[in-house]
Design a protein around this motif. Structure first.
Motif, PDB file in Angstrom:
ATOM      1  N   ILE A  93       6.243   6.569  -2.395  1.00  0.00           N
ATOM      2  CA  ILE A  93       7.363   6.167  -3.307  1.00  0.00           C
ATOM      3  C   ILE A  93       8.653   6.625  -3.320  1.00  0.00           C
ATOM      4  CG2 ILE A  93       7.465   5.307  -5.846  1.00  0.00           C
ATOM      5  CD1 ILE A  93       4.492   4.976  -5.915  1.00  0.00           C
ATOM      6  N   LEU A  94       8.702   8.031  -3.122  1.00  0.00           N
ATOM      7  CA  LEU A  94       9.981   8.768  -3.412  1.00  0.00           C
ATOM      8  C   LEU A  94      10.822   8.295  -2.508  1.00  0.00           C
ATOM      9  CD1 LEU A  94      11.587  11.469  -3.647  1.00  0.00           C
ATOM     10  CD2 LEU A  94       9.966  12.392  -2.034  1.00  0.00           C
ATOM     11  N   TYR A 134       7.478  13.130  -8.279  1.00  0.00           N
ATOM     12  CA  TYR A 134       6.946  12.957  -7.209  1.00  0.00           C
ATOM     13  C   TYR A 134       5.900  13.819  -6.646  1.00  0.00           C
ATOM     14  CZ  TYR A 134      10.668   9.083  -7.393  1.00  0.00           C
ATOM     15  OH  TYR A 134      11.264   8.339  -7.743  1.00  0.00           O
ATOM     16  N   SER A 135       5.689  15.107  -7.032  1.00  0.00           N
ATOM     17  CA  SER A 135       4.816  16.055  -6.620  1.00  0.00           C
ATOM     18  C   SER A 135       3.390  15.490  -6.318  1.00  0.00           C
ATOM     19  CB  SER A 135       5.119  17.318  -7.690  1.00  0.00           C
ATOM     20  OG  SER A 135       4.379  18.350  -6.972  1.00  0.00           O
ATOM     21  N   PRO A 136       2.721  15.804  -5.452  1.00  0.00           N
ATOM     22  CA  PRO A 136       1.445  15.518  -5.392  1.00  0.00           C
ATOM     23  C   PRO A 136       0.459  16.474  -6.046  1.00  0.00           C
ATOM     24  CG  PRO A 136       1.945  16.363  -3.292  1.00  0.00           C
ATOM     25  CD  PRO A 136       3.244  16.198  -4.092  1.00  0.00           C
ATOM     26  N   GLU A 137       0.886  17.837  -6.247  1.00  0.00           N
ATOM     27  CA  GLU A 137       0.366  18.962  -6.940  1.00  0.00           C
ATOM     28  C   GLU A 137       0.873  19.258  -8.440  1.00  0.00           C
ATOM     29  OE1 GLU A 137      -2.362  20.196  -5.506  1.00  0.00           O
ATOM     30  OE2 GLU A 137      -1.571  19.165  -3.314  1.00  0.00           O
ATOM     31  N   PRO A 138      -0.019  19.725  -9.304  1.00  0.00           N
ATOM     32  CA  PRO A 138       0.693  20.057 -10.744  1.00  0.00           C
ATOM     33  C   PRO A 138       2.118  21.064 -10.622  1.00  0.00           C
ATOM     34  CG  PRO A 138      -1.770  20.277 -10.555  1.00  0.00           C
ATOM     35  CD  PRO A 138      -1.351  20.240  -9.098  1.00  0.00           C
ATOM     36  N   GLN A 191       0.658  -1.292  -0.118  1.00  0.00           N
ATOM     37  CA  GLN A 191       0.153   0.104   0.086  1.00  0.00           C
ATOM     38  C   GLN A 191       0.808   1.207  -0.101  1.00  0.00           C
ATOM     39  OE1 GLN A 191      -2.351  -0.561   3.357  1.00  0.00           O
ATOM     40  NE2 GLN A 191      -4.246  -2.015   2.019  1.00  0.00           N
ATOM     41  N   ILE A 192       1.967   1.144  -0.652  1.00  0.00           N
ATOM     42  CA  ILE A 192       2.915   2.291  -0.854  1.00  0.00           C
ATOM     43  C   ILE A 192       2.742   2.883  -2.450  1.00  0.00           C
ATOM     44  CG2 ILE A 192       5.280   3.112  -1.054  1.00  0.00           C
ATOM     45  CD1 ILE A 192       5.966   0.521   0.949  1.00  0.00           C
ATOM     46  N   THR A 193       1.432   3.653  -2.505  1.00  0.00           N
ATOM     47  CA  THR A 193       1.090   3.977  -3.514  1.00  0.00           C
ATOM     48  C   THR A 193       1.143   5.415  -4.030  1.00  0.00           C
ATOM     49  OG1 THR A 193      -1.075   3.808  -2.783  1.00  0.00           O
ATOM     50  CG2 THR A 193      -0.120   1.957  -4.058  1.00  0.00           C
ATOM     51  N   LYS A 194       1.045   6.450  -2.956  1.00  0.00           N
ATOM     52  CA  LYS A 194       1.179   7.879  -3.186  1.00  0.00           C
ATOM     53  C   LYS A 194       2.626   8.060  -3.417  1.00  0.00           C
ATOM     54  CE  LYS A 194      -2.139   8.658   0.445  1.00  0.00           C
ATOM     55  NZ  LYS A 194      -2.488   9.382   1.898  1.00  0.00           N
TER      56      LYS A 194
END
Length: 706
Positions: A41-42, A324-328, A34-37
């Motif tokens: 992952i980074l 790896y950025s969660p935002e644009p 469950q390492i999917t974000k």
């Protein structure tokens, strides 16, 4: 043989493999765990120190840095006060070396003998008598409300550098660095105490650059259809403090009516391609605005030649951080990333001192059972790499004495052969010996200290054996008084330094959480708690908070002290609390694997997978795989005095691998025989012999193939 694999969506596995360009097996393991974000992952796939969080994200980091720099400038006497365990010893060592580099007049102190955990009024008074004016606590202090108030009354400032849970009241320190306090803005709460100390050391080193506290603004203007997007980011200590994005149509708005001009006013502005930026600004506002900015592109290109002819759009596209950025991720983000990398390179942000410090952080994080997620993984991984390249002073001597020199060191080696030895100094009442081991500049002295530390570990083992014999009967009878969900023992005979070891032994034997307590001087009882399964000790501690003198620790390991008069109430409360303890079913976890490996994956490349997921520990257990229909082509018995272990040779197709079954002698010719085809559940390990490294399987279960 039955085994279970966690559910994993195939589309998610393929997406991870494609986006991060990793092997499908790696993607499968990540998805099953469950390492999917992106942000998770980074820290499994990268090891660049640039991914570490900025130390100035701590809310009061500047306050701490300024007070320490003031102490250095004014030649004040400073006390570093730590704890007696590995985390406290490494934290104290790290700050000693940092303060030494700053030329600070410092001394250190940690609890010796039967001295209690945490800062004491006695320590404060003795420091005041020596005209001390600043105390920095490490791996303690967050609950020392009274002692810090007492220090203030004597004119002594205190900086708290801790990672333990705070009580309802925070200490009146001039600065508090603790990722677990409610008001803290730091993005990761599970640093070790030494991890927090490392962040302070990094901030102090940055404060020696010309950029400390300087506000810098990065500006980028880019065309979009018939308009222009103006992006700007403010940085202080390389930490983002403000950002604007405005879309402006030429001739449609006056400069003073936008957010852009007030945001840029009075700032030191950097741009990428000054001529282009001025031209685009003129198109928006005409000649009414003049851009006073510095073109940073040529300077950056001298350090990173590959960016010389690249636009910010292209830099954004090739940015590793963007992946790896969660935002644009925009052009201004790419600009900020390359600018920070430029500063790191030119200001020498990551140095040999950091590499040495991270070895200490690795030891502390593993020893203190901190979760190996987020930046903990990266700091431990980098620290282990440095240990394998060039172990720091003190650690090199200890590794020599432990016969670890010349072999590749794993997190398991550190957890089993190094940190318990260091910990023994605190358990045997002489943790200062370990600090001397790590700080003495004379190699002969360090070898002597290493011998002393190892001797204390030998004494600790003997004391533990003797102590268990004294409490074993009470431990076995104890669970019936606590709904068979808790072991609780109170002893007047055993050494307080081994209560944690006794609690761990009870957990292993009885498969329930355990609490071991001893009587000490002044009618005080001290104890250690250890958890079992997924039970979180925080809840138990919180329900008994009013009975403790002090307590600290984590979800799975904690310590406390209480007055003898509160013991009956504590026992009664534990009986009530035990009714609600829920323990995970271990048998459900027993055959849980990360994947079934087909023969084509059973190659020496398994060591790459092993190393990628290092370090192993809390929240990142060792990889477990399954393999089917592997032929047994060899059976050898092993053991120094008694042949009780088994080494199988397994034909895995193109390669044959050894597989070790610890204490497996009874399984030979019962569960398998020579030339049988077997199914196995195993972990991967590295076998080193005569400088050669080969894959070795540690077999957890084996059965004849059906």
């Amino acid at each position: 043989m039955n085994w279970k694999k966690r559910d994993a969506d195939r589309d998610i596995i393929r997406a991870i493999s494609k986006k991060y360009q990793c092997d499908i097996l790696v993607a499968t393991i990540l998805a099953r765990r469950q390492i999917t974000k992106n942000s998770e992952i980074l820290f499994f796939l990268e090891k660049d120190p640039r991914f570490l969080h900025n130390p100035f994200l701590f809310k009061e980091m500047e306050d701490a840095v300024d007070r320490i720099l003031q102490a250095a400038e004014e030649k004040e006497k400073v006390l570093i006060f730590g704890d007696r365990d590995v985390d406290g010893i490494t934290s104290t060592t790290l700050l000693c070396e940092t303060f030494e580099d700053l030329g600070i007049d410092y001394t250190w102190r940690i609890p010796e003998g039967d001295e209690p955990y945490g800062l004491t009024n006695q320590a404060v008074d003795e420091f005041a008598e020596n005209y001390g004016t600043l105390i920095v606590t490490v791996d303690c202090g967050i609950t020392n409300i009274e002692e810090i108030e007492h220090a203030a009354e004597l004119g002594i400032d205190v900086i708290v550098v801790d990672h333990h849970q705070a009580g309802e009241e925070l200490p009146g320190a001039v600065a508090t660095l603790d990722p677990k306090i409610p008001e803290e803005t730091y993005p990761f709460r599970d640093l070790s105490g030494c991890g927090v100390a490392y962040k302070l050391a990094c901030a102090l080193r940055f404060a020696g650059t010309e950029l400390y506290k300087q506000s810098i603004c990065l500006l980028n203007i880019r065309p979009v259809n018939e308009a222009y997007v103006v992006e700007a980011v403010k940085l202080v200590n390389l930490r983002e403090t403000g950002r604007i994005t405005d879309t402006l149509i030429p001739g449609m708005v006056k400069p003073e009516r936008t957010r852009v001009i007030p945001f840029l006013e009075g700032q030191q502005i950097f741009v990428w391609d000054e001529a282009l930026q001025k031209k685009q600004l003129q198109k928006i506002f005409g000649d009414s605005i003049e851009l006073n900015a510095m073109d940073i592109r040529n300077q950056v290109s001298k350090v990173f030649p590959f960016v010389k002819d690249l636009s910010l759009l292209r830099i954004k596209e090739i940015s590793k951080i963007a992946k790896y950025s969660p935002e644009p991720f925009t052009e201004i983000d790419g600009f900020m990333n390359i600018f920070i990398s430029f500063v790191w390179a030119t200001q020498k942000i990551f140095t040999d001192k950091d590499r040495s410090n991270l070895q200490l952080v690795a030891l502390s994080t593993l020893a203190d059972l901190m979760p190996l997620r987020d930046e903990n993984r990266l700091m431990v991984k980098l620290g282990m790499e440095e240990i394998n390249k060039s172990p720091r002073k003190g650690l090199a001597e200890l590794m020599l004495k432990q016969n670890l020199t010349g072999k590749r060191i794993s997190s398991e080696d550190l957890s089993w052969q190094i940190t318990p030895v260091i910990n023994s100094t605190g358990r045997m009442g002489s943790p200062g010996t370990a600090i001397k081991l790590f700080t003495d500049n004379d190699s002969k002295n360090r070898l002597n200290y290493a011998d002393a530390v190892i001797e204390m570990n030998r004494e600790r083992k003997q004391t533990a054996q003797d102590s268990w014999l004294q409490i074993e009967d009470s431990a076995r009878k104890s669970p019936t008084d606590y709904n068979n969900k808790l072991v609780v023992v109170i002893s007047k005979e055993i050494n307080r330094g081994v209560t944690g070891i006794m609690a761990s032994k009870a957990v292993n034997l009885f498969s329930v959480p355990s609490i071991i307590m001893v009587y000490t001087q002044d009618n005080v009882i001290v104890g250690s708690m250890r958890s079992f399964g997924n039970y979180d000790l925080t809840s138990l501690r919180n329900q008994c908070q009013d009975l403790f003198i002090d307590n600290g620790g984590h979800a799975f390991a904690a310590g406390f002290s209480l007055k003898e008069e509160n013991l009956p109430a504590f026992i009664d409360r534990l009986k009530v609390i035990s009714e609600d303890i829920t323990l995970s079913e271990d048998e459900e976890q027993g055959n849980l694997i990360d994947g079934e490996l087909p023969r084509e994956y059973m190659t020496p490349d398994l060591m790459k997978i092993l190393d990628l997921f290092e370090p192993y520990g809390i929240e990142n257990e060792p990889l477990v795989f399954g393999g089917k229909k592997l032929k047994v082509t060899g059976i050898d018995l092993m053991g120094k005095t008694e042949k009780k272990h088994v080494k199988l040779t397994l034909d895995c197709g193109k390669y044959k691998f050894p597989g070790i079954i610890w204490n497996g002698i009874e399984r030979v010719n019962r569960d398998f025989s020579m030339n049988d085809f077997v199914d196995v559940i195993f972990q991967i390990s590295r076998n080193s012999f005569n400088g050669m490294e080969t894959v070795q399987l540690i077999i957890q279960d084996v059965a004849k193939s059906v």
